[in-house]
Scaffold this motif. Structure first.
Motif, mmCIF file in Angstrom:
data_model
loop_
_atom_site.group_PDB
_atom_site.id
_atom_site.type_symbol
_atom_site.label_atom_id
_atom_site.label_comp_id
_atom_site.label_asym_id
_atom_site.label_seq_id
_atom_site.Cartn_x
_atom_site.Cartn_y
_atom_site.Cartn_z
ATOM 1 N N LYS A 26 39.797 51.509 29.092
ATOM 2 C CA LYS A 26 38.537 51.640 29.826
ATOM 3 C C LYS A 26 38.467 50.700 31.020
ATOM 4 O O LYS A 26 38.256 51.122 32.143
ATOM 5 C CB LYS A 26 37.351 51.395 28.900
ATOM 6 C CG LYS A 26 36.017 51.588 29.595
ATOM 7 C CD LYS A 26 34.847 51.440 28.651
ATOM 8 C CE LYS A 26 33.543 51.623 29.410
ATOM 9 N NZ LYS A 26 32.375 51.363 28.567
ATOM 10 N N CYS A 27 38.683 49.404 30.776
ATOM 11 C CA CYS A 27 38.506 48.433 31.867
ATOM 12 C C CYS A 27 39.826 48.000 32.502
ATOM 13 O O CYS A 27 39.825 47.386 33.560
ATOM 14 C CB CYS A 27 37.757 47.203 31.373
ATOM 15 S SG CYS A 27 38.700 46.184 30.217
ATOM 16 N N GLY A 50 34.303 47.340 31.087
ATOM 17 C CA GLY A 50 33.664 48.223 32.054
ATOM 18 C C GLY A 50 32.725 47.450 32.971
ATOM 19 O O GLY A 50 32.555 46.248 32.863
ATOM 20 N N ASP A 51 32.117 48.164 33.896
ATOM 21 C CA ASP A 51 31.193 47.565 34.844
ATOM 22 C C ASP A 51 29.767 47.955 34.467
ATOM 23 O O ASP A 51 29.527 49.075 34.015
ATOM 24 C CB ASP A 51 31.500 48.061 36.262
ATOM 25 C CG ASP A 51 32.873 47.592 36.727
ATOM 26 O OD1 ASP A 51 33.127 46.380 36.664
ATOM 27 O OD2 ASP A 51 33.676 48.443 37.144
ATOM 28 N N TYR A 53 27.395 48.910 36.124
ATOM 29 C CA TYR A 53 26.826 50.023 36.880
ATOM 30 C C TYR A 53 27.478 51.364 36.566
ATOM 31 O O TYR A 53 27.107 52.372 37.151
ATOM 32 C CB TYR A 53 26.919 49.740 38.388
ATOM 33 C CG TYR A 53 28.250 49.229 38.853
ATOM 34 C CD1 TYR A 53 29.333 50.083 39.030
ATOM 35 C CD2 TYR A 53 28.420 47.872 39.119
ATOM 36 C CE1 TYR A 53 30.556 49.597 39.446
ATOM 37 C CE2 TYR A 53 29.639 47.388 39.543
ATOM 38 C CZ TYR A 53 30.706 48.254 39.708
ATOM 39 O OH TYR A 53 31.914 47.779 40.122
ATOM 40 N N ASP A 54 28.446 51.391 35.653
ATOM 41 C CA ASP A 54 29.108 52.661 35.329
ATOM 42 C C ASP A 54 28.107 53.748 34.929
ATOM 43 O O ASP A 54 28.267 54.911 35.269
ATOM 44 C CB ASP A 54 30.142 52.477 34.216
ATOM 45 C CG ASP A 54 31.414 51.802 34.719
ATOM 46 O OD1 ASP A 54 31.594 51.717 35.955
ATOM 47 O OD2 ASP A 54 32.217 51.360 33.883
ATOM 48 N N LYS A 55 27.066 53.370 34.209
ATOM 49 C CA LYS A 55 26.081 54.362 33.748
ATOM 50 C C LYS A 55 25.202 54.913 34.865
ATOM 51 O O LYS A 55 24.469 55.875 34.652
ATOM 52 C CB LYS A 55 25.224 53.779 32.635
ATOM 53 C CG LYS A 55 24.455 52.548 33.003
ATOM 54 C CD LYS A 55 23.710 52.009 31.796
ATOM 55 C CE LYS A 55 23.657 50.497 31.832
ATOM 56 N NZ LYS A 55 23.135 49.925 30.624
ATOM 57 N N ARG A 57 26.544 55.880 37.906
ATOM 58 C CA ARG A 57 27.427 56.556 38.861
ATOM 59 C C ARG A 57 27.083 58.022 39.112
ATOM 60 O O ARG A 57 27.291 58.528 40.200
ATOM 61 C CB ARG A 57 28.879 56.502 38.368
ATOM 62 C CG ARG A 57 29.478 55.129 38.419
ATOM 63 C CD ARG A 57 30.943 55.179 37.999
ATOM 64 N NE ARG A 57 31.539 53.860 37.997
ATOM 65 C CZ ARG A 57 31.971 53.217 39.064
ATOM 66 N NH1 ARG A 57 31.879 53.778 40.247
ATOM 67 N NH2 ARG A 57 32.496 52.025 38.971
ATOM 68 N N LYS A 64 30.216 61.919 41.124
ATOM 69 C CA LYS A 64 30.080 60.538 40.655
ATOM 70 C C LYS A 64 30.521 59.589 41.761
ATOM 71 O O LYS A 64 31.508 59.842 42.442
ATOM 72 C CB LYS A 64 30.959 60.297 39.425
ATOM 73 C CG LYS A 64 30.395 60.851 38.152
ATOM 74 C CD LYS A 64 31.228 60.397 36.979
ATOM 75 C CE LYS A 64 30.626 60.888 35.679
ATOM 76 N NZ LYS A 64 31.409 60.445 34.526
ATOM 77 N N GLU A 66 32.456 56.587 43.079
ATOM 78 C CA GLU A 66 33.714 56.015 42.602
ATOM 79 C C GLU A 66 33.904 54.570 43.040
ATOM 80 O O GLU A 66 34.889 53.938 42.673
ATOM 81 C CB GLU A 66 34.889 56.885 43.085
ATOM 82 C CG GLU A 66 34.838 58.279 42.489
ATOM 83 C CD GLU A 66 35.934 59.205 43.010
ATOM 84 O OE1 GLU A 66 36.899 58.709 43.633
ATOM 85 O OE2 GLU A 66 35.812 60.420 42.780
ATOM 86 N N GLN A 68 31.948 50.587 43.951
ATOM 87 C CA GLN A 68 31.196 49.578 43.218
ATOM 88 C C GLN A 68 29.751 49.562 43.703
ATOM 89 O O GLN A 68 29.463 49.890 44.850
ATOM 90 C CB GLN A 68 31.818 48.199 43.451
ATOM 91 C CG GLN A 68 33.238 48.092 42.963
ATOM 92 C CD GLN A 68 33.859 46.751 43.315
ATOM 93 O OE1 GLN A 68 33.286 45.948 44.047
ATOM 94 N NE2 GLN A 68 35.044 46.506 42.792
#
Length: 198
Positions: A26-27, A50-51, A53-55, A57, A64, A66, A68
């Protein structure tokens, strides 16, 4: 060797005989020598994996972001804004709010003021989620009107540098994967009706 890859749990490194290290899928950060070591470290690792802010995107059009999600901390003279994309006279107060009330927590601050952030993939403000206007740099076709019409961004739009696009080297397009005759007609008609630049 200073940057020797090692198992986060047991410490075995890539030179240990018979050990094959694999990074978290994942990360792509922490490495493990076995599924057992990965499971053992998961309670601690899940807080970092993970980051944050992934949720956030996913866009309304199904695309989505891609890049940051980045807090705007710089000055844009053109827009007259600074920290958090706020007016110059509000910058110090907003920065103090971020540091004291939110204790520097980016996700909590994003929920409070999403337009204080920008997506690095397209230079759109953090509160814009209708699509990712990357003009050809994303893994999926750009869904902006100009790419759908097969046109590059007009000079006036491309040369404008709002705070959300400062420092990014974004293409003008068009994304060749995006052209669609029906959507091009629809975009051109809509932009014409609303007096928007073609």
């Amino acid at each position: 060797m200073t940057n020797l890859l090692h198992c986060k749990t047991c410490g075995k490194n890539q030179t240990t005989p018979g050990v094959k290290l694999r990074k978290c899928s994942k990360c792509r950060g922490s490495a493990y020598c076995s599924p057992e070591c990965q499971r053992e470290d998961w309670p601690a690792h899940k807080k970092l994996c993970g980051d944050w802010y992934d949720k956030y995107r996913k866009c309304q059009d199904g695309a989505k972001h891609e890049g940051q999600l980045e807090l705007i901390t710089w000055v844009s003279e053109e827009e007259g804004v600074g920290f958090g994309a706020s007016c110059f006279e509000d910058c110090d107060e907003l920065k103090d709010t971020f540091e004291t009330e939110f204790e520097g927590n980016l996700e909590r601050f994003y929920k409070y003021r999403p337009h204080a952030f920008r997506w690095t993939c397209c230079g759109m403000p953090g509160d814009m989620d209708y699509g990712c206007d990357h003009h050809g740099t994303g893994s999926k076709p750009c869904s902006c009107d100009f790419c759908r019409m097969g046109k590059p961004l007009p000079e006036r739009i491309y040369n404008k540098k709002p705070a959300s696009r400062m420092g990014l080297n974004l293409p003008r397009g068009p994304d060749p994967r995006s052209f669609n005759t029906a959507l091009a007609i629809s975009a051109a008609t809509g932009r014409s009706l609303f007096g928007m630049e073609m």
